[in-house]
Each structure stands twice: as C-alpha cells, then as structure tokens.
Design an enzyme around this catalytic site. Structure first.
Site, short mmCIF file in Angstrom:
data_model
loop_
_atom_site.label_atom_id
_atom_site.label_comp_id
_atom_site.label_asym_id
_atom_site.label_seq_id
_atom_site.Cartn_x
_atom_site.Cartn_y
_atom_site.Cartn_z
N TYR A 199 0.86 -1.19 0.19
CA TYR A 199 -0.08 -0.03 0.04
C TYR A 199 1.01 1.25 -0.08
CZ TYR A 199 -4.34 2.53 1.13
OH TYR A 199 -5.33 3.38 0.85
N TYR A 222 -5.65 5.30 -7.30
CA TYR A 222 -6.06 5.15 -5.81
C TYR A 222 -7.47 4.83 -5.36
CZ TYR A 222 -6.78 6.77 -1.06
OH TYR A 222 -7.09 6.86 0.56
#
Length: 390
Positions: free
Chosen positions: A297, A341
């Site tokens: 991430y 995103y």
C-alpha cells in the site's frame, strides 16, 4: 502479542474474479453505478452470475450499501454482508471477511467492492472537514489545532523522524516513486501510463509537507474495483486459475490511532503492520524469501519503506537501498502512486493477475504474492498463492 497461534483460514478460499471500471479524474456517474459496473465485471471474469452471489463486503466509507448494490446488480437473497472500518486499512480485510464467510459455510460466493468519486467528489487529501463529533475524532483534536490537517501532514511527522533516525535524505522516498511510476508507464490501465519519472523529477516536484513532495503522495481517483471470493473447491471449476488465500490478517498496534499515532515510543516503524506480518508468516509458514511479488500500500512513499522493514525483507533503515536494487518486484501495476487510488483494492487485483500470469508487468513464475492495505491506521494483509493442487 495479540495472536499467538497459526489460524485455520489459509487455503480454504480463493479470489476467482476481478473487475474494475476505468480509472479517471471525473467519472461522470454515481458511485453506485461505479460499484455495480465493477461488480458485474468481476462476476463476468469469474464466470458467475449475480444470482450466484450470496455475500457482499465493502468499506465503512463506501456510499453504496450492500443491499442497494445487490438490488442494482440483480442479485437475490444475501446470507452475509459486512463492512470493514479504517479507510484503506480495510482493503485486504474485505477479502479476509469474505474468506471467513466461505470457510464457515455462511456464504458460497462473496463479492468485495469499493467505489468512489474520490477526485471529482469527496477528496480525502483535503483532510478533515465537517466531521461529526465522535470518540474517534477526539484523537485528531490533539493534532488539528497545530496545523496537522491532512493525511500528508500526519505522515510527514513519521517520515521526518525516519530520515533523522537513519541519517537519510528524501531521495530514499524517491526510490519508491520511481519504481511505481516505471511500472505504471507500461500499464495501459494506469493514469500515469507512458509517464515514468526519475529521481531528479522527484526532487524537483513541489513540496507538500516537509519532507514530502508531490511525487511522494498518491493520486486521487474516481473508479470502482470488485473481487469475487469462493471456496477453493468451487474455484477449480471456474475459468481462471484461483488465487488461493494462503493467509489473511488484520492488525492494530498498541497506542493505535488513525494516522496520528504520535505518542508511541518510536515513530520509525508501523507496529500495526508488524502485527499483520507476524500472523501472515505464522499462518503461511513462509518467510520473506518465499514471496515472489510485493504489492504494498503506497498512499505515501515513506510507509512503503517501513512496511518492507516490518515484514523483515530488510533491516530498519535499509529499505530504500532494497527498493533501489529491485530485490523484490514491487507494485507491478504502478500502485496508487501510478495506477489509481482505489483504497488498495486494485492492488489485490494485481496480485491475482500475477498469479494468473496476466499482469502487464508479469513476474515469471510468480507463485506467492504479498498484498498489504493502508498504513498508519489499523490495517490488513494477504498472502495469495497459486493452487498447488490445481
């Protein structure tokens, strides 16, 4: 240590379908429509129909409720529905929830989804706005009056301490940005397709919050991503090789807050990801040497480095050199810095593609993929693997 034993979930469920909308800055349609498009695409990919689905999992932040998605997508009865909190920290936990339901026989086919207009609608990068009073928000009250108003500002505190402790410069963070954008440049689905960067580009990008620059921060995206989870046995009869959930874990550390855990003894690590790492290694029986691809991430570059260190791929302070040497294929879709995103859900999808052999940046022989969720918050992680008995 909160979990001391190997759990029994590993190997009992698999991701069998992935689907997404296009990734854009202005989708021109509702978040519900994005969710339904992604869900239908994932079901088509899995060779299943809406009528096969009896479970749904999403994020607490998502504006499209499970029953509304079920109705709009043409599903029937649901026997399981669940939501996971803490923003991007929920990404891998949605798959864990789905796998738990399948393993327990509560549901047969569970779809995990996330959809938002995060660029044309609510922009998380703008920070805390119009928040209702809550116990959770009280912690932010200790930081907001002093100018720590946005996610970038919260991460910058830990990033600055990391550089100071290990005697590094901000070029350490640039290594992550360069690798992500290199992969995004060859990914037609990525927003930054065809646009790699150099360390010089990183250093020249405008300052956001010291020591973070623009290219240390993930983009903002409109779009949706969905994943289909079912049992390994059923997966073997479906069109694609299953991505077996070898291990799944959630983690929250001591003195945990949402992005503002500044009162810990040490700001250079991510204890919540350490909890996840220990359980993933314990359950899978693997070590860092057994991982072929890392999908970490990357809402902000510094926390990619600390994740590598928490998982034991390298020693504290050594992750920038580890990334620069490309010792582990990292974020082969371009990550959230380069592709989109989507609160980490697109990273899970890339893990599945690597195991199928269909990634645009395919790692030869990829058989074990580590995927992580949001950092700085209570978080989650997965180890996905090929079906060794398939």
């Amino acid at each position: 240590m909160s979990v001391r034993t190997r759990d029994r979930l590993g190997g009992r469920a698999a991701v069998v379908g992935i689907g997404a909308t296009e990734f854009s800055k202005d989708s021109g349609r509702s978040e519900l429509r994005l969710a339904v498009e992604a869900v239908r695409a994932a079901l088509d990919d899995a060779g299943l129909t809406p009528g096969d689905v009896d479970g749904l999992v999403t994020f607490t932040m998502d504006t499209s409720p499970e029953i509304t998605v079920a109705q709009a997508a043409g599903m029937g009865e649901l026997s399981f529905f669940s939501r996971v909190h803490y923003g991007g920290g929920a990404a891998c936990a949605t798959v864990q929830q789905a796998a738990l339901a399948v393993a327990a026989g509560v549901a047969d086919v569970v779809v995990c989804y996330r959809a938002f207009n995060e660029r044309s609608g609510r922009r998380f990068g703008s920070g805390v706005q119009r928040r209702e009073p809550s116990a959770e928000g009280a912690a932010l009250g200790w930081a907001l009056p002093f100018g720590l108003l946005t996610p970038a500002s919260w991460v910058a505190m830990a990033a600055q301490r990391y550089l100071h402790t290990y005697g590094l410069t901000a070029e350490a963070f640039g290594q992550v940005a360069v690798v992500d954008r290199k992969h995004a440049a060859t990914n037609p689905a990525a927003y930054f397709h065809g646009r790699p960067i150099t360390l010089a580009d990183h250093a020249a990008s405008r300052r956001i919050v010291e020591p973070l620059r623009l290219l240390d921060c993930c983009q903002e995206t409109d779009g949706g991503q969905a994943l289909v989870v079912t049992s390994v046995e059923r997966a073997r009869d479906l069109p694609h090789p299953p991505a077996v959930i070898v291990a799944a874990a959630q983690g929250a550390g001591r003195a945990q807050e949402q992005m503002t855990s500044f009162y810990r003894d040490d700001l250079t690590g991510l204890p919540e990801m350490g909890v996840v790492a220990r359980q993933l290694w314990r359950t899978s029986g693997l070590t860092p040497a057994g991982i072929d691809v890392g999908i970490l991430y990357d809402h902000f570059t510094p926390f990619v480095l600390t994740q590598l260190e928490e998982f034991g791929f390298c020693e504290p302070g050594e992750a920038a050199d580890f990334v620069a040497a490309e010792r582990l294929p990292l974020n082969t879709h371009g990550g959230q810095l380069g592709e989109a995103y989507l609160h980490g859900m697109n990273g899970v999808a890339e893990g599945v593609r690597q195991l199928r052999g269909s990634s645009v940046n395919q790692v030869p022989g990829a058989g074990r993929v580590l995927v992580t969720a949001g950092t700085g918050v209570p978080t989650s992680g997965l180890i996905l693997g090929s079906d060794d008995r398939g």
